[in-house]
Enzyme design. Structure first.
Site, PDB file in Angstrom:
ATOM      1  CE  LYS A  71      63.671 -14.019  79.085  1.00  0.00           C
ATOM      2  NZ  LYS A  71      64.479 -14.544  78.034  1.00  0.00           N
ATOM      3  CB  THR A  73      56.642 -15.491  72.131  1.00  0.00           C
ATOM      4  OG1 THR A  73      57.587 -15.189  71.095  1.00  0.00           O
ATOM      5  CG2 THR A  73      55.341 -15.934  71.498  1.00  0.00           C
ATOM      6  CE  LYS A 105      68.283 -14.248  72.448  1.00  0.00           C
ATOM      7  NZ  LYS A 105      67.028 -13.515  72.415  1.00  0.00           N
ATOM      8  CG  PHE A 301      70.069 -14.909  78.340  1.00  0.00           C
ATOM      9  CD1 PHE A 301      69.783 -15.493  77.107  1.00  0.00           C
ATOM     10  CD2 PHE A 301      70.972 -13.855  78.368  1.00  0.00           C
ATOM     11  CE1 PHE A 301      70.395 -15.055  75.943  1.00  0.00           C
ATOM     12  CE2 PHE A 301      71.587 -13.424  77.200  1.00  0.00           C
ATOM     13  CZ  PHE A 301      71.312 -14.015  75.993  1.00  0.00           C
ATOM     14  CG  PHE A 381      58.296 -24.919  70.192  1.00  0.00           C
ATOM     15  CD1 PHE A 381      58.973 -24.245  69.184  1.00  0.00           C
ATOM     16  CD2 PHE A 381      58.332 -24.382  71.483  1.00  0.00           C
ATOM     17  CE1 PHE A 381      59.673 -23.078  69.454  1.00  0.00           C
ATOM     18  CE2 PHE A 381      59.026 -23.222  71.757  1.00  0.00           C
ATOM     19  CZ  PHE A 381      59.697 -22.562  70.733  1.00  0.00           C
TER      20      PHE A 381
END
Length: 556
Positions: A71, A73, A105, A301, A381
């Site tokens: 997020k 990024t 994390k 989140f 990804f």
């Protein structure tokens, strides 16, 4: 493949004085912390009060996997892309906590070629804001125990002290402690405990205050304990709110840094979204809105946590009106919601995407519930297949949701151009009809029920006996007319982290209800939410080092 820190260390940063000058900030309004970071004066808001605000873009996400879905990024990459389009864009982010940095994390500076820099300094101490918050919090904690030791004229019931000490590190051994050991000179023996700094009410107050004087007033309103007669006792009764504000006089100023592509980034405040409200400071966001035509910010989140709290708490207190919302989704997170195990997330599985995509659909509905137009950003990804990506794109198109593929991790701003174009088009052609979800004057149960049924999709709410008693007590003392901050797992729309996808027919169980009176909201705790995390079996710290020349190794 280069690591994030290797990419960051190769960055060609501009002196921060050049960045601030380009933004039209006078040198008198800048406090420099070395060559590449600075603090901005609160006077900037007053000097620009008549200037029209820029457009506010919120970046949120679907319910994430434990590793996070990029997020920050995407937030950085979108800001860089807007600047590549010659737009005056500013990024507004939260500050990283040292706990996750050394835990599992990671930091909160983005990744790949969509990072804020200097990455090492942002993740390690930065300008000292976290330490100021920690010290301010613990000054009040010390004042409570000292008051009892010095005669306890307020008649504080040591069994009902609700304000805890904090530290900015994951240390499970401090969750439950005993203080006052060693006899009379060391105070009265009592149970206590620590939270992580980002869970401190002081952090929430920093992020929700519009000025230093408001911050001081809010500090005074912190509920710290109850008396032997059952009456609330506040920080102002201990007369330390002035000293606390003094400790925060520099921390309240937002921090300015830059991205790898020299896009301005204001980073300030960092409450978690599962145990707190999950947004950077109102002051930072308002400053960015005066300095930029487009402001890209994020909330922690998934949209069920961070975005809901951004809207119902931050926007309410800051009188903010978001113009567009970007929902970050990844193939691997959607497959996770479709039942795929972590070790198999890299395998092509369109069926699992089909099973898990209902989570994305629900988060799209959640954003629309606030009257703001959503845009889905598929954060690509390397393991994603073309078939999986096309399925998500087609699904979004079929339900009328705008969607863009983003490759900002690998390509920086160039990889976010498609998203940037769609966001601008959305802002220009779809007027925001933003409104909060509920009236804060409703009863506590009505507000919690509204969040649970509308945003989570629950069929109802169950209250444990302790929560029922706490609600009645807050109503008795007139502390109930405030917005709600639900402490809930980030991994599910429900309060059960095992219920993935878009669960139905479940009930949310509220275990405790507490008031963060200074921050101005009520915390409803569901599930097992840790306010002091622990380190994993192999902490990230084990891979970190520094060389004789000062080179930092292993930081992501």
């Amino acid at each position: 493949m280069k690591t994030d820190i290797q990419i960051a260390q190769e960055a060609k940063m501009m002196p921060i004085k050049n960045i601030s000058k380009k933004m039209g900030i006078l040198e008198d309004d800048v406090d420099f912390y070395g060559k590449y970071k600075c603090k901005l004066s609160l006077d900037i808001l007053e000097k620009n009060k008549d200037k029209k605000d820029g457009k506010l873009i919120l970046v949120t996400a679907i319910n994430p996997t434990p590793a996070g879905e990029g997020k920050s990024t995407v937030t950085v990459g979108l800001g860089q892309a807007l600047c590549k389009m010659d737009k005056n864009a500013v990024i507004a982010l939260r500050e990283p906590s040292l706990g996750p940095v050394f835990g599992v994390k990671g930091g909160a500076a983005g990744g790949g070629y969509a990072q804020v820099v200097p990455m090492e300094e942002i993740n390690l101490h930065f300008t000292g804001d976290m330490h100021a918050i920690t010290t301010t919090n613990n000054l009040l904690a010390a004042a409570i125990d000292n008051h009892i030791h010095q005669g306890n004229s307020l008649e504080i019931d040591s069994r009902r002290i609700v304000f805890k000490r904090v530290m900015d590190m994951n240390d499970r051994a401090l969750r439950k402690t005993v203080v006052g050991l060693g006899g009379k000179p060391n105070g009265f023996l009592r149970e206590d405990g620590f939270m992580i700094t980002v869970a401190s009410e002081v952090m929430a107050i920093l992020c929700l205050s519009n000025s230093l004087m408001e911050l001081k007033e809010r500090m005074g309103d912190i509920l710290v304990a109850y008396s032997l007669k059952g009456h609330p006792i506040y920080c102002k009764d201990l007369k330390v709110q002035g000293a606390m504000a003094l400790l925060m006089k520099d921390a309240i100023k937002p921090n300015l840094v830059q991205t790898l592509e020299n896009t301005p980034a204001i980073i300030h405040g960092g409450p978690f979204a599962n145990i707190a409200h999950g947004c950077n400071s109102i002051i930072a966001t308002k400053t960015a809105l005066k300095l930029g035509d487009y402001v890209v910010t994020e909330a922690g989140f998934g949209a069920d946590l961070g975005a809901e709290k951004f809207f119902d708490i931050k926007c309410r207190f800051g009188n903010l009106k978001p113009n567009c919302v970007v929902i970050v989704a990844t193939v691997r997170a959607i497959k996770h919601h479709g039942g795929v195990k972590k070790e198999d997330l890299g395998k092509n599985d369109v069926g699992a995407v089909a099973n898990g995509i209902k989570n994305l659909e629900k988060q799209i509905e959640n954003i629309k519930a606030f009257g703001v137009a959503p845009v889905v950003a598929i954060n690509r990804f390397l393991t994603d297949s073309d078939e999986e990506l096309k399925f998500i794109e087609d699904y979004c198109n079929n339900i009328g949701a705008k969607v863009a593929l983003t490759e900002v991790w690998a390509k920086g701003g160039e990889g976010g151009m498609e998203l940037a174009k769609i966001v601008i088009d959305t802002i220009e052609n779809e007027e925001s009809k933003f409104s909060v979800l509920y009236d804060s004057d409703l009863s506590i149960k009505e507000k919690i029920n509204k969040i649970a049924t509308t945003i989570y999709g629950a069929k109802g709410v169950i209250y444990e006996i302790q929560a029922e008693k706490q609600i009645k007590e807050l109503e008795k003392f007139g502390l109930d007319k405030k917005p709600i901050c639900v402490a809930k797992t980030q991994y599910s729309l429900s309060d059960n982290p095992q219920l993935l996808g878009r669960p139905e027919g479940f009930e949310v169980t509220v275990k405790e209800v507490k008031v963060s009176n200074g921050a101005g909201f009520i915390v409803a705790l569901t599930g097992d939410i840790m306010t002091m995390p622990g380190l994993p079996k192999v902490p990230a710290a084990e891979n970190m080092d520094i060389t004789e020349s000062g080179e930092i190794l292993g930081l992501f």
